[in-house]
Design an enzyme around this catalytic site. Structure first.
Site, PDB file in Angstrom:
ATOM      1  N   THR A  19       0.830  -1.215   0.000  1.00 32.64           N
ATOM      2  CA  THR A  19       0.000   0.000   0.000  1.00 32.64           C
ATOM      3  C   THR A  19       0.861   1.260   0.000  1.00 32.64           C
ATOM      4  O   THR A  19       0.664   2.168  -0.809  1.00 32.64           O
ATOM      5  CB  THR A  19      -0.898   0.000   1.261  1.00 32.64           C
ATOM      6  N   VAL A  20       1.842   1.321   0.898  1.00 30.00           N
ATOM      7  CA  VAL A  20       2.651   2.540   1.019  1.00 30.00           C
ATOM      8  C   VAL A  20       3.785   2.543  -0.014  1.00 30.00           C
ATOM      9  O   VAL A  20       4.009   3.553  -0.694  1.00 30.00           O
ATOM     10  CB  VAL A  20       3.219   2.692   2.452  1.00 30.00           C
ATOM     11  N   LYS A 110       6.342   1.539  12.801  1.00 28.44           N
ATOM     12  CA  LYS A 110       6.190   1.905  14.228  1.00 28.44           C
ATOM     13  C   LYS A 110       6.610   0.770  15.154  1.00 28.44           C
ATOM     14  O   LYS A 110       7.173   1.010  16.209  1.00 28.44           O
ATOM     15  CB  LYS A 110       4.757   2.335  14.539  1.00 28.44           C
ATOM     16  N   VAL A 137       4.237   7.656  12.732  1.00 27.89           N
ATOM     17  CA  VAL A 137       3.211   8.164  13.657  1.00 27.89           C
ATOM     18  C   VAL A 137       2.315   9.150  12.920  1.00 27.89           C
ATOM     19  O   VAL A 137       2.807  10.105  12.314  1.00 27.89           O
ATOM     20  CB  VAL A 137       3.834   8.893  14.878  1.00 27.89           C
ATOM     21  N   GLY A 139       0.492   9.260  10.191  1.00 27.63           N
ATOM     22  CA  GLY A 139       0.418   9.385   8.728  1.00 27.63           C
ATOM     23  C   GLY A 139       0.907  10.699   8.169  1.00 27.63           C
ATOM     24  O   GLY A 139       2.098  11.013   8.223  1.00 27.63           O
ATOM     25  N   ILE A 141       0.474  13.744   9.137  1.00 27.80           N
ATOM     26  CA  ILE A 141       0.769  14.869  10.050  1.00 27.80           C
ATOM     27  C   ILE A 141       2.278  14.886  10.335  1.00 27.80           C
ATOM     28  O   ILE A 141       2.823  13.888  10.797  1.00 27.80           O
ATOM     29  CB  ILE A 141       0.010  14.708  11.388  1.00 27.80           C
ATOM     30  N   GLY A 192     -13.423  -0.148   5.269  1.00 26.07           N
ATOM     31  CA  GLY A 192     -11.966  -0.209   5.109  1.00 26.07           C
ATOM     32  C   GLY A 192     -11.188   0.569   6.163  1.00 26.07           C
ATOM     33  O   GLY A 192      -9.987   0.780   6.015  1.00 26.07           O
ATOM     34  N   GLU A 195      -9.046  -3.422   9.913  1.00 22.04           N
ATOM     35  CA  GLU A 195      -8.618  -4.636   9.228  1.00 22.04           C
ATOM     36  C   GLU A 195      -9.493  -5.801   9.643  1.00 22.04           C
ATOM     37  O   GLU A 195     -10.220  -5.721  10.638  1.00 22.04           O
ATOM     38  CB  GLU A 195      -7.168  -4.918   9.587  1.00 22.04           C
ATOM     39  N   LYS A 210       3.037   4.085  18.883  1.00 24.62           N
ATOM     40  CA  LYS A 210       3.228   5.459  18.392  1.00 24.62           C
ATOM     41  C   LYS A 210       3.538   6.411  19.551  1.00 24.62           C
ATOM     42  O   LYS A 210       4.377   7.310  19.420  1.00 24.62           O
ATOM     43  CB  LYS A 210       1.978   5.903  17.645  1.00 24.62           C
TER      44      LYS A 210
HETATM   45  N1  LIG Z   1      -0.983   1.330   5.147  1.00 22.33           N
HETATM   46  C1  LIG Z   1      -1.009   2.439   5.868  1.00 22.33           C
HETATM   47  O1  LIG Z   1      -1.945   3.256   5.814  1.00 22.33           O
HETATM   48  C2  LIG Z   1       0.159   2.765   6.773  1.00 22.33           C
HETATM   49  C3  LIG Z   1       0.127   3.949   7.547  1.00 22.33           C
HETATM   50  C4  LIG Z   1       1.224   4.280   8.351  1.00 22.33           C
HETATM   51  C5  LIG Z   1       2.308   3.426   8.404  1.00 22.33           C
HETATM   52  N2  LIG Z   1       2.296   2.259   7.670  1.00 22.33           N
HETATM   53  C6  LIG Z   1       3.476   1.403   7.789  1.00 22.33           C
HETATM   54  O2  LIG Z   1       4.081   1.272   6.495  1.00 22.33           O
HETATM   55  C7  LIG Z   1       4.709  -0.011   6.372  1.00 22.33           C
HETATM   56  C8  LIG Z   1       4.177  -0.708   5.108  1.00 22.33           C
HETATM   57  O3  LIG Z   1       2.772  -0.870   5.238  1.00 22.33           O
HETATM   58  P1  LIG Z   1       1.857  -1.315   4.006  1.00 22.33           P
HETATM   59  O4  LIG Z   1       0.447  -1.051   4.422  1.00 22.33           O
HETATM   60  O5  LIG Z   1       2.373  -0.743   2.735  1.00 22.33           O
HETATM   61  O6  LIG Z   1       2.121  -2.907   4.003  1.00 22.33           O
HETATM   62  P2  LIG Z   1       1.702  -3.978   2.878  1.00 22.33           P
HETATM   63  O7  LIG Z   1       0.691  -3.409   1.959  1.00 22.33           O
HETATM   64  O8  LIG Z   1       1.435  -5.249   3.575  1.00 22.33           O
HETATM   65  O9  LIG Z   1       3.061  -4.148   2.007  1.00 22.33           O
HETATM   66  C9  LIG Z   1       4.202  -4.794   2.509  1.00 22.33           C
HETATM   67  C10 LIG Z   1       5.215  -4.988   1.364  1.00 22.33           C
HETATM   68  O10 LIG Z   1       6.404  -5.510   1.935  1.00 22.33           O
HETATM   69  C11 LIG Z   1       6.823  -6.665   1.211  1.00 22.33           C
HETATM   70  N3  LIG Z   1       7.429  -7.615   2.128  1.00 22.33           N
HETATM   71  C12 LIG Z   1       6.900  -8.123   3.280  1.00 22.33           C
HETATM   72  N4  LIG Z   1       7.777  -8.956   3.854  1.00 22.33           N
HETATM   73  C13 LIG Z   1       8.871  -8.980   3.047  1.00 22.33           C
HETATM   74  C14 LIG Z   1      10.102  -9.660   3.084  1.00 22.33           C
HETATM   75  N5  LIG Z   1      10.389 -10.526   4.069  1.00 22.33           N
HETATM   76  N6  LIG Z   1      11.004  -9.446   2.102  1.00 22.33           N
HETATM   77  C15 LIG Z   1      10.705  -8.605   1.100  1.00 22.33           C
HETATM   78  N7  LIG Z   1       9.544  -7.924   1.002  1.00 22.33           N
HETATM   79  C16 LIG Z   1       8.647  -8.117   1.958  1.00 22.33           C
HETATM   80  C17 LIG Z   1       5.556  -7.248   0.614  1.00 22.33           C
HETATM   81  O11 LIG Z   1       5.957  -7.995  -0.499  1.00 22.33           O
HETATM   82  P3  LIG Z   1       4.976  -9.011  -1.286  1.00 22.33           P
HETATM   83  O12 LIG Z   1       4.080  -8.074  -2.038  1.00 22.33           O
HETATM   84  O13 LIG Z   1       5.861  -9.801  -2.156  1.00 22.33           O
HETATM   85  O14 LIG Z   1       4.268  -9.779  -0.199  1.00 22.33           O
HETATM   86  C18 LIG Z   1       4.773  -5.969   0.285  1.00 22.33           C
HETATM   87  O15 LIG Z   1       5.174  -5.495  -0.976  1.00 22.33           O
HETATM   88  C19 LIG Z   1       4.388  -0.746   7.675  1.00 22.33           C
HETATM   89  O16 LIG Z   1       5.468  -0.577   8.573  1.00 22.33           O
HETATM   90  C20 LIG Z   1       3.150  -0.024   8.206  1.00 22.33           C
HETATM   91  O17 LIG Z   1       3.022  -0.104   9.614  1.00 22.33           O
HETATM   92  C21 LIG Z   1       1.269   1.918   6.861  1.00 22.33           C
END
Ligand SMILES: NC(=O)c1ccc[n+]([C@@H]2O[C@H](COP(=O)([O-])OP(=O)(O)OC[C@H]3O[C@@H](n4cnc5c(N)ncnc54)[C@H](OP(=O)(O)O)[C@@H]3O)[C@@H](O)[C@H]2O)c1
Length: 432
Positions: A19-20, A110, A137, A139, A141, A192, A195, A210
């Protein structure tokens, strides 16, 4: 190649394309002109680490993807590693190796920072490189930069945060519609905002991570996730919500980090707030952080706390900060030099609200008051309502040490006239 030369064309190694990660890739492309104008350099993603390179991904060309971290960390041309995998391992190993290789790191993780922050900050310092984590922490902000740079002279005394959008959405729905907790959670999942497994959010653990990060950087002391006690929102009833409304209050899951005589207390709990409090108007999935300091009085920042593109904008902001300042300075790795100790939870003085279901018979209130009196817990107001065979007592107490209140509650729970498990809620008042 010198650090300056590398930054003329910042090559980025992106870990994760979810997602990010995918939003960061797109944003770097869409905002390339603004980034070049702001920094005098261009930024490009050179390699993207994912688990399975055979899966087709949108936007980025297939040849950028790799499943071998060594390829990224050993590439001298890559100067910034952006970690967007999440979780502790292998993120910790990858960030460690990147810092040891002298690369700057940006992360939104985090969990990693709230458990390994001090170690990673020290590693960045020792390797004369940088670690930035704005997106970890709240998003979009820019709270990390505000606390650690813009307000470095704020002399913070307390930080209150609504730092979890899922729980704020659920509580807002309950306040707005009178919905039961389970129905509001189901709606959050449908839209959404929650989760399929919402445990981390509703238990307060996400907010605790956070708050540990915010407290560490505001008080320049080590505060880790294990130091932050948390109470979630699972036990909040629609009856509590209705009483909150009657009292002219609202209910929020609050993260609270405060200084008590030079010691730090950090916790997360549901709290009743006056409707006039600035945080009371932060609704839905929005986040907000309310800062108090001797040199700033009160400042509040609010905005979207999550979402791919919102979070990506904070990540790109960190990349730009690194590009604009290629040689690491003291602001680029937070320090925990103050070494403040933790203030014990049970010594904190709090105001409590308590709703009790009791037998509807004479003398019940006297029995309950006696137990509270024995523990020197003083009742500020009581409201009694009949509910079928039982009665409901709603009590608000004068400020009391949490240890005394806990002991009184134990005594009350043992009375045969009290039904169910009493679940007190803190009342957050400015004077405390
Ligand atoms: N989503 C939000 O709104 C949000 C907000 C604030 C902070 N965050 C933080 O941002 C970070 C990413 O979140 P996200 O929502 O983008 O997660 P996500 O959608 O689950 O994406 C995770 C990515 O990491 C890859 N990955 C996972 N394990 C791996 C490994 N062992 N080796 C290589 N690649 C690996 C996955 O690859 P595959 O595609 O191959 O599985 C996927 O591309 C997290 O720390 C989360 O806490 C997210």
């Amino acid at each position: 190649m010198t650090a300056d030369e590398k930054m003329k064309r910042a090559s980025i190694g992106l870990l994760g394309y979810g997602t990010v990660g995918s939003s960061v890739y797109r944003l770097l492309d869409e905002q390339s002109i603004e980034i070049a104008q702001a920094t005098g350099a261009s930024a490009g993603v050179k390699r993207i680490l994912v688990r399975d390179i055979s899966i087709p991904r949108s936007d980025a060309p297939a040849e950028l993807f790799s499943d071998d971290f060594d390829e990224l960390v050993e590439d001298e041309d890559i100067s910034i590693i952006v970690e967007l995998i999440g979780g502790i391992e292998p993120a910790l190993e990858y960030v460690t190796r990147a810092l040891e290789a002298g690369k700057a790191v940006v992360t939104a993780n985090k969990q990693l920072l709230s458990q390994k922050g001090s170690y990673l900050f020290d590693l960045a310092r020792r390797n004369e490189t940088m670690i930035r984590f704005e997106a970890s922490v709240a998003g979009a902000i820019p709270i990390i930069k505000v606390i650690s740079e813009s307000m470095v002279a704020a002399d913070f005394t307390s930080i209150y945060g609504i730092v979890n959008g899922t729980t704020n959405y659920i509580l807002t729905e309950m306040m707005r519609t009178g919905a039961r907790y389970g129905d509001a959670l189901a709606r959050a999942q449908e839209w959404g905002y929650a989760e399929a497994d919402p445990t981390e959010d509703i238990s307060g653990k996400d907010a605790a991570a956070k708050m540990a990060i915010l407290a560490s950087i505001a008080f320049h002391s080590e505060v880790s996730l294990d130091d932050v006690a948390c109470v979630g929102i699972e036990d909040i009833s629609e009856l509590d919500i209705a009483y909150a409304r009657d009292f002219g209050m609202t209910l929020k899951l609050l993260g609270v980090a405060k200084l008590y005589d030079g010691r730090i207390n950090v916790r997360v709990y549901p709290a009743l707030l006056d409707r006039e409090h600035p945080l009371a108007s932060v609704n839905g999935a929005y986040n907000a952080v309310f800062l108090k300091g001797n040199s700033i009085d009160e400042v509040m920042l609010s905005g979207p706390g999550a979402g791919g593109i919102e979070t990506a904008s904070a990540v790109v902001g960190d990349i730009v900060s690194i590009m604009a300042r290629p040689v690491a300075g003291r602001l680029d790795y937070p320090r925990t030099h103050n070494g403040l100790e933790l203030f014990p939870d049970d010594e904190v003085v709090s105001t409590f609200y308590l709703r009790l279901e009791v037998d509807d018979e004479p003398g019940v209130l006297a029995q309950i008051s006696q137990v509270f009196g024995e523990h020197e817990v003083s009742i500020e107001s009581v409201l009694q309502k009949g509910r079928g065979q039982h009665a409901e007592l709603v009590m608000v107490f004068h400020p009391v040490a949490e240890k005394s209140f806990g002991a009184a509650l134990k005594g009350i729970s043992g009375l045969p006239v009290v039904k169910g498990r009493p679940a007190p809620i803190r009342v957050e008042r400015d004077s405390e």
